[in-house]
Write a protein that holds these residues in place. Structure first.
Motif, short mmCIF file in Angstrom:
data_model
loop_
_atom_site.label_atom_id
_atom_site.label_comp_id
_atom_site.label_asym_id
_atom_site.label_seq_id
_atom_site.Cartn_x
_atom_site.Cartn_y
_atom_site.Cartn_z
N LEU A 1 0.85 -1.18 0.00
CA LEU A 1 0.00 0.00 0.00
C LEU A 1 0.89 1.24 0.00
CD1 LEU A 1 -2.81 1.37 0.25
CD2 LEU A 1 -2.49 1.27 2.75
N PHE A 2 0.71 2.10 -1.00
CA PHE A 2 1.41 3.38 -1.06
C PHE A 2 0.48 4.46 -0.52
CE2 PHE A 2 3.45 0.92 -4.45
CZ PHE A 2 4.79 1.09 -4.12
N VAL A 3 1.01 5.31 0.36
CA VAL A 3 0.18 6.33 1.01
C VAL A 3 0.81 7.71 0.87
CG1 VAL A 3 -0.86 7.07 3.20
CG2 VAL A 3 -0.58 4.64 2.73
N CYS A 4 -0.01 8.70 0.52
CA CYS A 4 0.39 10.10 0.62
C CYS A 4 -0.84 10.89 1.08
CB CYS A 4 1.00 10.65 -0.67
SG CYS A 4 -0.11 10.78 -2.07
N ILE A 5 -0.75 12.19 1.08
CA ILE A 5 -1.83 12.99 1.65
C ILE A 5 -3.13 12.86 0.87
CG2 ILE A 5 -2.59 15.36 2.14
CD1 ILE A 5 -0.73 14.25 4.23
N HIS A 6 -3.12 13.19 -0.42
CA HIS A 6 -4.36 13.27 -1.18
C HIS A 6 -4.61 12.10 -2.13
CE1 HIS A 6 -4.93 17.21 0.48
NE2 HIS A 6 -3.77 17.60 0.02
N ASN A 7 -3.62 11.18 -2.27
CA ASN A 7 -3.73 10.07 -3.21
C ASN A 7 -3.99 10.61 -4.62
OD1 ASN A 7 -5.91 7.30 -3.97
ND2 ASN A 7 -3.70 7.21 -3.89
N SER A 8 -3.38 11.77 -4.92
CA SER A 8 -3.64 12.41 -6.20
C SER A 8 -2.42 12.40 -7.12
CB SER A 8 -4.07 13.87 -5.98
OG SER A 8 -3.02 14.59 -5.35
N ALA A 9 -1.24 12.04 -6.59
CA ALA A 9 -0.03 12.14 -7.40
C ALA A 9 0.99 11.05 -7.06
CB ALA A 9 0.59 13.53 -7.24
N ARG A 10 1.76 11.25 -6.00
CA ARG A 10 2.89 10.37 -5.69
C ARG A 10 2.49 8.93 -5.47
NH1 ARG A 10 4.66 14.41 -1.05
NH2 ARG A 10 2.39 14.46 -1.00
N SER A 11 1.49 8.70 -4.63
CA SER A 11 1.09 7.31 -4.35
C SER A 11 0.48 6.65 -5.59
CB SER A 11 0.12 7.25 -3.17
OG SER A 11 -0.98 8.11 -3.37
N GLN A 12 -0.23 7.45 -6.39
CA GLN A 12 -0.80 6.91 -7.64
C GLN A 12 0.32 6.48 -8.60
OE1 GLN A 12 -4.01 6.52 -8.73
NE2 GLN A 12 -5.19 7.56 -7.14
N MET A 13 1.37 7.30 -8.70
CA MET A 13 2.49 6.96 -9.58
C MET A 13 3.20 5.71 -9.09
SD MET A 13 4.18 10.56 -10.87
CE MET A 13 4.21 11.52 -9.35
N ALA A 14 3.44 5.63 -7.77
CA ALA A 14 4.14 4.47 -7.21
C ALA A 14 3.34 3.19 -7.44
CB ALA A 14 4.40 4.70 -5.72
#
Length: 141
Positions: free
Chosen positions: A7-20
């Motif tokens: 599971l990749f997690v970031c604040i908004h799930n709008s950029a970094r975690s989606q790319m990962a």
């Protein structure tokens, strides 16, 4: 053999975690099950959608998801990887089970300013950093 659940997690799930998530799905083959979520799900970043298309990955239909929903559902992961800054990663819930928590800090593309071309260029840099990190990590797991 069971898949390695990540599971990749970031604040908004709008950029970094989606790319990962997208890169792990692309490079991880059948060894991994990748998901991503945010602490405060927002809207998919259109610049990120654009730079991922340049890499041959279409995330335009992805939805942003809440990490707390996954937590409440009792989802279990082998790895929970935060891709936001250190302070934000501390807000991530602790998942039950044997999850290893890793932190990979990347700059948030939503923080970029300047012209559209400058934002695209800076977002490409983050995309390339995430791409390399995922490829390197797969070799270690």
């Amino acid at each position: 053999m069971d898949k390695i659940k990540v599971l990749f997690v970031c604040i908004h799930n709008s950029a970094r975690s989606q790319m990962a998530e997208a890169f792990l799905k692309k490079y991880g083959g059948d060894r991994f099950c990748a998901e991503s979520a945010g602490l405060e799900p927002g809207k998919l970043n259109p610049i990120v959608v654009e730079v991922m298309k340049e890499s041959g990955i279409d995330i335009s239909q992805n939805k942003t998801k809440s990490v707390f929903d996954f937590f409440k559902q009792g989802n279990l992961y082998n790895y929970v990887i935060t891709v936001c800054n250190e302070a934000e990663s501390e807000k991530c819930p602790i998942f039950p089970g044997i999850a290893k928590k890793l932190h990979w800090g990347f700059v948030d593309p939503s923080s970029f300013s300047g012209s559209m071309e400058e934002k695209l260029s800076k977002t490409r840099e983050v995309r390339n950093q995430i791409d390399r990190k995922v490829k390197d990590w797969i070799k270690l797991v």
